[in-house]
Scaffold this active site. Structure first.
Site, PDB file in Angstrom:
ATOM      1  N   ARG A 254      -2.795 -14.472  -2.207  1.00 52.85           N
ATOM      2  CA  ARG A 254      -2.942 -14.686  -0.767  1.00 52.85           C
ATOM      3  C   ARG A 254      -3.496 -16.086  -0.466  1.00 52.85           C
ATOM      4  O   ARG A 254      -3.172 -16.671   0.572  1.00 52.85           O
ATOM      5  CB  ARG A 254      -3.799 -13.588  -0.151  1.00 52.85           C
ATOM      6  CG  ARG A 254      -3.191 -12.201  -0.353  1.00 52.85           C
ATOM      7  CD  ARG A 254      -3.738 -11.167   0.586  1.00 52.85           C
ATOM      8  NE  ARG A 254      -3.353  -9.826   0.157  1.00 52.85           N
ATOM      9  CZ  ARG A 254      -2.169  -9.260   0.401  1.00 52.85           C
ATOM     10  NH1 ARG A 254      -1.247  -9.927   1.061  1.00 52.85           N
ATOM     11  NH2 ARG A 254      -1.916  -8.030  -0.025  1.00 52.85           N
TER      12      ARG A 254
ATOM     13  N   ARG B 163       1.541   4.289  -3.072  1.00 53.72           N
ATOM     14  CA  ARG B 163       1.292   5.701  -2.796  1.00 53.72           C
ATOM     15  C   ARG B 163       2.573   6.523  -2.861  1.00 53.72           C
ATOM     16  O   ARG B 163       2.529   7.708  -3.219  1.00 53.72           O
ATOM     17  CB  ARG B 163       0.603   5.830  -1.431  1.00 53.72           C
ATOM     18  CG  ARG B 163      -0.843   5.304  -1.449  1.00 53.72           C
ATOM     19  CD  ARG B 163      -1.343   4.991  -0.035  1.00 53.72           C
ATOM     20  NE  ARG B 163      -2.758   4.644   0.004  1.00 53.72           N
ATOM     21  CZ  ARG B 163      -3.250   3.448  -0.295  1.00 53.72           C
ATOM     22  NH1 ARG B 163      -2.440   2.466  -0.689  1.00 53.72           N
ATOM     23  NH2 ARG B 163      -4.549   3.209  -0.209  1.00 53.72           N
TER      24      ARG B 163
ATOM     25  N   SER C 167       0.824  -1.210   0.000  1.00 45.95           N
ATOM     26  CA  SER C 167       0.000   0.000   0.000  1.00 45.95           C
ATOM     27  C   SER C 167       0.858   1.259   0.000  1.00 45.95           C
ATOM     28  O   SER C 167       0.586   2.219  -0.736  1.00 45.95           O
ATOM     29  CB  SER C 167      -0.924   0.007   1.225  1.00 45.95           C
ATOM     30  OG  SER C 167      -1.853  -1.044   1.173  1.00 45.95           O
TER      31      SER C 167
ATOM     32  N   ARG D  89     -12.756 -14.996  -1.985  1.00 43.48           N
ATOM     33  CA  ARG D  89     -11.899 -15.621  -0.981  1.00 43.48           C
ATOM     34  C   ARG D  89     -12.674 -16.460   0.025  1.00 43.48           C
ATOM     35  O   ARG D  89     -12.103 -17.370   0.642  1.00 43.48           O
ATOM     36  CB  ARG D  89     -11.047 -14.552  -0.285  1.00 43.48           C
ATOM     37  CG  ARG D  89      -9.958 -14.016  -1.215  1.00 43.48           C
ATOM     38  CD  ARG D  89      -9.094 -12.954  -0.588  1.00 43.48           C
ATOM     39  NE  ARG D  89      -7.965 -12.642  -1.485  1.00 43.48           N
ATOM     40  CZ  ARG D  89      -7.202 -11.575  -1.375  1.00 43.48           C
ATOM     41  NH1 ARG D  89      -7.434 -10.694  -0.403  1.00 43.48           N
ATOM     42  NH2 ARG D  89      -6.205 -11.373  -2.222  1.00 43.48           N
TER      43      ARG D  89
ATOM     44  N   SER E  66     -13.828   1.189   2.724  1.00 43.13           N
ATOM     45  CA  SER E  66     -12.885   0.881   1.650  1.00 43.13           C
ATOM     46  C   SER E  66     -11.809   1.952   1.597  1.00 43.13           C
ATOM     47  O   SER E  66     -12.090   3.104   1.242  1.00 43.13           O
ATOM     48  CB  SER E  66     -13.593   0.796   0.297  1.00 43.13           C
ATOM     49  OG  SER E  66     -12.654   0.719  -0.762  1.00 43.13           O
TER      50      SER E  66
ATOM     51  N   GLN F  18      -9.438   2.029  -0.541  1.00 42.23           N
ATOM     52  CA  GLN F  18      -9.172   2.361  -1.941  1.00 42.23           C
ATOM     53  C   GLN F  18     -10.131   3.427  -2.450  1.00 42.23           C
ATOM     54  O   GLN F  18      -9.713   4.366  -3.138  1.00 42.23           O
ATOM     55  CB  GLN F  18      -9.245   1.099  -2.798  1.00 42.23           C
ATOM     56  CG  GLN F  18      -8.121   0.112  -2.523  1.00 42.23           C
ATOM     57  CD  GLN F  18      -8.213  -1.125  -3.389  1.00 42.23           C
ATOM     58  OE1 GLN F  18      -9.082  -1.245  -4.245  1.00 42.23           O
ATOM     59  NE2 GLN F  18      -7.308  -2.066  -3.167  1.00 42.23           N
TER      60      GLN F  18
ATOM     61  N   LYS G 201     -12.543  -9.795  -3.993  1.00 42.75           N
ATOM     62  CA  LYS G 201     -11.097  -9.588  -4.059  1.00 42.75           C
ATOM     63  C   LYS G 201     -10.572 -10.255  -5.331  1.00 42.75           C
ATOM     64  O   LYS G 201     -11.314 -10.476  -6.286  1.00 42.75           O
ATOM     65  CB  LYS G 201     -10.437 -10.142  -2.791  1.00 42.75           C
ATOM     66  CG  LYS G 201     -10.748  -9.348  -1.537  1.00 42.75           C
ATOM     67  CD  LYS G 201     -10.060  -7.995  -1.567  1.00 42.75           C
ATOM     68  CE  LYS G 201     -10.189  -7.236  -0.270  1.00 42.75           C
ATOM     69  NZ  LYS G 201      -9.429  -5.964  -0.305  1.00 42.75           N
TER      70      LYS G 201
ATOM     71  N   ARG H 157     -13.341  -7.343 -11.415  1.00 48.38           N
ATOM     72  CA  ARG H 157     -13.554  -6.733 -10.105  1.00 48.38           C
ATOM     73  C   ARG H 157     -14.404  -5.466 -10.221  1.00 48.38           C
ATOM     74  O   ARG H 157     -14.325  -4.736 -11.205  1.00 48.38           O
ATOM     75  CB  ARG H 157     -12.211  -6.444  -9.432  1.00 48.38           C
ATOM     76  CG  ARG H 157     -11.437  -7.726  -9.156  1.00 48.38           C
ATOM     77  CD  ARG H 157     -10.107  -7.480  -8.525  1.00 48.38           C
ATOM     78  NE  ARG H 157     -10.242  -6.977  -7.162  1.00 48.38           N
ATOM     79  CZ  ARG H 157      -9.202  -6.668  -6.395  1.00 48.38           C
ATOM     80  NH1 ARG H 157      -7.976  -6.796  -6.866  1.00 48.38           N
ATOM     81  NH2 ARG H 157      -9.388  -6.222  -5.174  1.00 48.38           N
TER      82      ARG H 157
ATOM     83  N   ASP I 107      -7.313  -8.093   4.241  1.00 49.36           N
ATOM     84  CA  ASP I 107      -6.446  -8.835   3.323  1.00 49.36           C
ATOM     85  C   ASP I 107      -5.838 -10.082   3.957  1.00 49.36           C
ATOM     86  O   ASP I 107      -5.251 -10.905   3.251  1.00 49.36           O
ATOM     87  CB  ASP I 107      -5.316  -7.939   2.811  1.00 49.36           C
ATOM     88  CG  ASP I 107      -5.793  -6.962   1.745  1.00 49.36           C
ATOM     89  OD1 ASP I 107      -6.828  -7.236   1.108  1.00 49.36           O
ATOM     90  OD2 ASP I 107      -5.141  -5.921   1.558  1.00 49.36           O
TER      91      ASP I 107
END
Length: 446
Positions: free
Chosen positions: A388, A26, A22, A346, A167, A169, A342, A122, A315
């Site tokens: 993951r 950024r 993350s 998941r 969220s 994001q 995701k 997604r 996550d």
């Protein structure tokens, strides 16, 4: 690519997992929009973060590296990006696509964003709709999916937006658009989510106002370049936190782990389950809390996971499901419907794989019920291309009676390059093979 994992094996030693994904995303984005030079150390050289780096190079930003995690970005300012020559391919990175929607909405040129098959499934409507309310024009595929075309030259105005679902994001996309908007942009969250964007904007000298779960910025400011030390990613550390907790005789220390309080839900949940996790050498690096984590094996117990912790560990649930599978009693997760959209569903994929291993795992619309047991069998599970999931089932083998084979593992490199080697160093008997099962590389315990 497949993973073949032999059962058993204690985890030992001192490890440093790769840099935080993350923060790496950024750092490139804000460094590119800043005035002056930004020097980054600890950058994650995984496929997702590299997709972001390539995107800004394609828009005219001079970026040197990465060289062993070091990247230097020559910022062009908020209005210095140039139109790319063609569509920007973001691979598997949902973070890149959603955050770029906000950032590109304020540019003077049109941009098309594409991705791989997984990313193209997604949902993007959750970010398109509030950006449209700010004045953005974003065209999508049927159902609000990629490819997306962000039209340039649109005057943006600030809005006061309440997120229907927590969220980070979506929040970040709106704040990045807010840099270019007239007036104030405010986002209110229903529950806390990771706050790297807010912290890093402030670190780049941009005023950010935080009022509880409401964050606001005014458009028209400037970003200043500087130094960023990216800590180790707690989402990557989570696999070893669980592996060491469930593998008898384990004792490992994970170094320089980012301990942002909006990301430490995995530690809180494991401690609720009885995990032996010690936080050592706490310090602050570049505005982010960092620590070393010592983890020793311990008997775990099933719990009802508090919904307040769900956004703080969203996550990490694939590997937390593995912890639940060997805990005494029942573990119940609710309020986590976000897991269904995701890189894979998941909830469904982990339930399917755990059932294959002989674990009672019952998927629910917004979570899962798992009944733990002392150990389980082996078998062949499918990760559905989800990094993951692949790494979670790798750690499951430490409690299995028989080998576990995991299909479709190539995407592990999106977040954790070097996972096979680091897991081998820790004591996991992991072999990487091709689709026909032929061994390509072995990383066994000594």
């Amino acid at each position: 690519m497949e993973f073949h994992v032999r059962p058993g094996g204690a985890l030992r030693g001192r490890l440093r997992v790769p840099g935080d994904k993350s923060i790496s995303h950024r750092a490139i984005m804000l460094g590119a929009l800043a005035e002056g030079e930004t020097r980054i150390s600890g950058f994650l050289e995984g496929a997702d973060a590299l997709a972001t780096l390539r995107t800004f190079r394609a828009m005219g930003v001079d970026i040197d590296g990465p060289h062993q995690g070091r990247v230097t970005v020559q910022g062009v300012g908020l209005h210095g990006l140039r139109a790319p020559d063609g569509p920007l391919d973001l691979g598997n990175s949902g973070t890149s696509m959603r955050l770029l929607c906000g950032l590109l909405a304020g540019q003077s040129f049109d941009t098309t964003l594409t991705g791989d098959a997984s990313l193209s499934r997604r949902p993007m409507r959750r970010v398109i709709d509030p950006l449209t309310a700010m004045g953005a024009v974003i065209e999508s595929g049927q159902g609000g999916t990629a490819p997306l075309t962000v039209r340039g030259g649109q005057p943006l105005h600030g809005i006061d937006y309440e997120l229907p679902v927590a969220s980070a994001q979506v929040k970040s996309a709106l704040l990045l658009a807010g840099l270019y908007a007239r007036g104030r942009t405010c986002v209110t969250e229903p529950a806390p989510t990771r706050d790297h964007t807010e912290r890093m904007l402030a670190g780049f000298g941009y005023p950010v106002r935080q009022e509880g779960r409401r964050v606001c910025i005014e458009g028209g400011g400037r970003l200043r370049g500087g130094e960023i030390d990216v800590p180790a990613d707690i989402s990557s550390a989570a696999f070893f936190l669980v592996g060491a907790s469930i593998a008898e005789g384990s004792d490992i220390t994970l170094e320089h782990v980012g301990m942002n309080p909006t990301r430490t839900g995995v530690v809180d949940i494991l401690r609720l389950m009885g995990a032996d996790i010690q936080v050592q050498n706490e310090r602050e690096v570049g505005g982010e809390p960092v620590a070393d984590l010592r983890v020793r094996s311990a008997p775990l117990k099933g719990v009802a996971i508090p919904e307040a912790l769900v956004p703080l560990a969203i996550d990490e649930f694939p590997v937390l499901f593995v912890a639940a599978a060997c805990a005494e009693g029942e573990t119940l997760l609710t309020g986590a419907e976000e897991l269904r959209v995701k890189e894979s569903d998941r909830i469904a994929v982990m339930a399917e794989g755990l059932t294959t291993l002989g674990v009672t795992a019952e998927p629910q619309p917004d979570g899962m019920r798992i009944v733990g047991q002392p150990d389980w069998g082996g078998g062949r599970v499918h990760s559905h291309g989800d990094h993951r999931i692949a790494m979670a089932f790798t750690m499951a083998a430490t409690r299995a009676r028989e080998p576990i084979e995991i299909e479709d593992c190539a995407n592990v490199n999106t977040s954790f390059p070097g996972f096979v080697e680091l897991a081998g160093d820790a004591g996991v008997a992991l072999t990487r093979g091709d689709a026909e099962g032929r061994a390509q590389q072995r990383s066994d315990s000594p």
